[in-house]
Motif scaffolding. Structure first.
Motif, PDB file in Angstrom:
ATOM      1  N   ALA A 164       0.842  -1.051  -0.092  1.00 49.87           N
ATOM      2  CA  ALA A 164       0.179  -0.086   0.003  1.00 49.87           C
ATOM      3  C   ALA A 164       1.177   1.224  -0.104  1.00 49.87           C
ATOM      4  O   ALA A 164       2.006   1.040   0.710  1.00 49.87           O
ATOM      5  CB  ALA A 164      -0.789  -0.053   1.264  1.00 49.87           C
ATOM      6  N   CYS A 165       0.633   2.204  -0.701  1.00 50.58           N
ATOM      7  CA  CYS A 165       1.149   3.524  -0.937  1.00 50.58           C
ATOM      8  C   CYS A 165       1.335   4.141   0.580  1.00 50.58           C
ATOM      9  O   CYS A 165       0.391   3.950   1.317  1.00 50.58           O
ATOM     10  CB  CYS A 165       0.633   4.466  -1.633  1.00 50.58           C
ATOM     11  SG  CYS A 165       1.318   6.066  -1.687  1.00 50.58           S
ATOM     12  N   GLU A 166       2.665   4.679   1.156  1.00 52.80           N
ATOM     13  CA  GLU A 166       2.794   5.122   2.218  1.00 52.80           C
ATOM     14  C   GLU A 166       2.037   6.401   2.619  1.00 52.80           C
ATOM     15  O   GLU A 166       2.258   6.967   3.598  1.00 52.80           O
ATOM     16  CB  GLU A 166       4.260   5.221   2.690  1.00 52.80           C
ATOM     17  CG  GLU A 166       5.034   3.694   2.672  1.00 52.80           C
ATOM     18  CD  GLU A 166       6.331   3.748   2.984  1.00 52.80           C
ATOM     19  OE1 GLU A 166       6.652   4.700   3.561  1.00 52.80           O
ATOM     20  OE2 GLU A 166       7.016   2.889   2.987  1.00 52.80           O
ATOM     21  N   LYS A 169      -3.026   9.600   3.571  1.00 46.74           N
ATOM     22  CA  LYS A 169      -4.298   9.526   3.122  1.00 46.74           C
ATOM     23  C   LYS A 169      -4.712   8.751   1.771  1.00 46.74           C
ATOM     24  O   LYS A 169      -5.861   8.480   1.432  1.00 46.74           O
ATOM     25  CB  LYS A 169      -4.966  10.924   3.071  1.00 46.74           C
ATOM     26  CG  LYS A 169      -5.082  11.531   4.330  1.00 46.74           C
ATOM     27  CD  LYS A 169      -5.881  12.992   4.199  1.00 46.74           C
ATOM     28  CE  LYS A 169      -5.891  13.764   5.460  1.00 46.74           C
ATOM     29  NZ  LYS A 169      -5.950  15.222   4.864  1.00 46.74           N
ATOM     30  N   CYS A 170      -3.474   7.868   1.245  1.00 47.60           N
ATOM     31  CA  CYS A 170      -3.415   7.559  -0.035  1.00 47.60           C
ATOM     32  C   CYS A 170      -4.205   6.040   0.100  1.00 47.60           C
ATOM     33  O   CYS A 170      -3.673   5.296   1.168  1.00 47.60           O
ATOM     34  CB  CYS A 170      -2.379   7.492  -0.610  1.00 47.60           C
ATOM     35  SG  CYS A 170      -2.148   6.754  -2.197  1.00 47.60           S
ATOM     36  N   THR A 171      -4.937   5.331  -0.543  1.00 48.04           N
ATOM     37  CA  THR A 171      -5.368   4.221  -0.696  1.00 48.04           C
ATOM     38  C   THR A 171      -4.846   3.244  -1.780  1.00 48.04           C
ATOM     39  O   THR A 171      -5.343   1.892  -1.709  1.00 48.04           O
ATOM     40  CB  THR A 171      -6.927   3.982  -0.707  1.00 48.04           C
ATOM     41  OG1 THR A 171      -7.284   4.365  -1.849  1.00 48.04           O
ATOM     42  CG2 THR A 171      -7.495   4.888   0.414  1.00 48.04           C
ATOM     43  N   TRP A 185       5.901   4.610  -2.792  1.00 47.05           N
ATOM     44  CA  TRP A 185       4.695   5.500  -3.248  1.00 47.05           C
ATOM     45  C   TRP A 185       3.901   4.972  -4.459  1.00 47.05           C
ATOM     46  O   TRP A 185       4.612   4.205  -5.421  1.00 47.05           O
ATOM     47  CB  TRP A 185       5.279   6.963  -3.416  1.00 47.05           C
ATOM     48  CG  TRP A 185       6.224   7.652  -2.547  1.00 47.05           C
ATOM     49  CD1 TRP A 185       7.538   7.591  -2.647  1.00 47.05           C
ATOM     50  CD2 TRP A 185       6.143   7.865  -1.412  1.00 47.05           C
ATOM     51  NE1 TRP A 185       8.139   8.072  -1.504  1.00 47.05           N
ATOM     52  CE2 TRP A 185       7.184   8.209  -0.611  1.00 47.05           C
ATOM     53  CE3 TRP A 185       4.817   8.021  -0.596  1.00 47.05           C
ATOM     54  CZ2 TRP A 185       7.219   8.671   0.710  1.00 47.05           C
ATOM     55  CZ3 TRP A 185       4.660   8.380   0.878  1.00 47.05           C
ATOM     56  CH2 TRP A 185       6.063   8.697   1.457  1.00 47.05           C
ATOM     57  N   CYS A 186       2.793   5.266  -4.434  1.00 44.48           N
ATOM     58  CA  CYS A 186       2.034   4.881  -5.773  1.00 44.48           C
ATOM     59  C   CYS A 186       2.454   5.672  -6.830  1.00 44.48           C
ATOM     60  O   CYS A 186       2.948   4.875  -7.879  1.00 44.48           O
ATOM     61  CB  CYS A 186       0.411   5.331  -5.449  1.00 44.48           C
ATOM     62  SG  CYS A 186       0.186   7.262  -5.092  1.00 44.48           S
ATOM     63  N   SER A 187       3.053   7.020  -6.593  1.00 40.07           N
ATOM     64  CA  SER A 187       3.881   7.584  -7.901  1.00 40.07           C
ATOM     65  C   SER A 187       4.421   8.767  -7.362  1.00 40.07           C
ATOM     66  O   SER A 187       3.820   9.415  -6.169  1.00 40.07           O
ATOM     67  CB  SER A 187       2.721   7.968  -8.846  1.00 40.07           C
ATOM     68  OG  SER A 187       1.952   9.030  -8.536  1.00 40.07           O
ATOM     69  N   ILE A 190       1.876  11.888  -7.362  1.00 43.88           N
ATOM     70  CA  ILE A 190       0.711  12.011  -6.332  1.00 43.88           C
ATOM     71  C   ILE A 190       1.212  12.082  -5.140  1.00 43.88           C
ATOM     72  O   ILE A 190       1.123  13.156  -4.377  1.00 43.88           O
ATOM     73  CB  ILE A 190      -0.304  10.727  -6.695  1.00 43.88           C
ATOM     74  CG1 ILE A 190      -0.833  10.571  -7.934  1.00 43.88           C
ATOM     75  CG2 ILE A 190      -1.395  11.007  -5.664  1.00 43.88           C
ATOM     76  CD1 ILE A 190      -1.540   9.392  -8.312  1.00 43.88           C
ATOM     77  N   CYS A 191       1.883  10.890  -4.644  1.00 41.48           N
ATOM     78  CA  CYS A 191       2.205  11.035  -3.154  1.00 41.48           C
ATOM     79  C   CYS A 191       3.823  11.333  -2.755  1.00 41.48           C
ATOM     80  O   CYS A 191       4.198  11.841  -1.823  1.00 41.48           O
ATOM     81  CB  CYS A 191       2.083   9.663  -2.468  1.00 41.48           C
ATOM     82  SG  CYS A 191       0.137   9.718  -2.354  1.00 41.48           S
ATOM     83  N   GLY A 192       4.848  11.018  -3.890  1.00 36.60           N
ATOM     84  CA  GLY A 192       6.030  10.957  -3.546  1.00 36.60           C
ATOM     85  C   GLY A 192       6.353  12.537  -3.415  1.00 36.60           C
ATOM     86  O   GLY A 192       7.113  12.778  -2.206  1.00 36.60           O
TER      87      GLY A 192
HETATM   88 ZN   LIG Z   1      -0.231   7.161  -2.598  1.00 30.73          ZN
END
Ligand SMILES: [Zn+2]
Length: 210
Positions: A164-166, A169-171, A185-187, A190-192
């Motif tokens: 799961a992305c760290e 609030k990311c799912t 990270w998902c990307s 977005i989250c990185g």
């Molecule tokens: Zn994420």
């Protein structure tokens, strides 16, 4: 018609997980890309799971309500499989986990596939190759490539590296195929970057208060 200004997210490096990521909170508000039939059709086309030609033929044949109903089934399948992945990720799947996949096998048993000999795409190899096609006879058949992706995830992916992305609030989920398995990270987009900005702010604050 539901307006989805944000394109669906395909960052999981595994189609089965991309499907679980078809509901997400890319900015502040949760977006469900398969909230209705129209959304499901668009997502399936974007993912490449169903040929555009087949989708166009189905659109002409079935009603919006029929697609909405299948989208509801797709969402139920998604949430059921999400709990399976949530529970199992971080370690290899074991034989005992198979029991829990019975609903997936029930769905796969309804698949309507057929083989075909076609001209080979690659030069120099054999003249023909064997291709597996699907009959897209009913809206329900739209669930089949999804079921196939979930089955392949369970069979071919090492769940040790399903993460799961760290992002707090990311799912979003992904399969970490990086060398060293250091993906967090998902990307980055977005989250990185969000995490980098947060860390930078924290450092500045610490420096100020030092
Ligand atoms: Zn994420």
């Amino acid at each position: 018609m539901d307006f989805r200004p944000i394109p669906a997210i395909f960052v999981a490096d595994a189609p089965g997980l991309d499907f679980l990521n078809s509901v997400a909170t890319p900015v502040d508000v949760p977006v469900d890309w398969i909230a209705d039939g129209e959304g499901l059709l668009a997502w399936l086309e974007r993912s490449g799971m169903v040929p555009a030609r087949a989708l166009a033929a189905m659109r002409a044949q079935f009603t919006a309500a029929e697609f909405d109903s299948i989208a509801g089934e797709a969402r139920a399948l998604r949430e059921w499989f999400r709990s399976f992945v949530g529970e199992k990720k971080g370690r290899p799947l074991a034989r005992g986990d198979l029991r829990e996949l019975a609903p997936l096998n029930d769905l796969l048993a309804r698949d309507d596939r057929y083989g075909e000999v076609v001209a080979s795409g690659s030069d120099g190899a054999a003249a023909f190759e064997y291709r597996v096609n699907r009959r897209w006879k009913t809206p329900e058949s739209l669930l089949m490539p999804i079921a196939e992706a979930l089955a392949k995830l369970a069979c071919e992916e090492d769940f040790t590296h399903v993460k799961a992305c760290e992002g707090p609030k990311c799912t979003l989920l992904f399969a970490d195929h990086t060398r060293g398995h250091a993906r967090r990270w998902c990307s980055m987009a977005i989250c990185g970057n969000r995490a980098k900005v947060a860390a930078h702010r924290k450092r500045l604050k610490e420096r100020e208060s030092a």
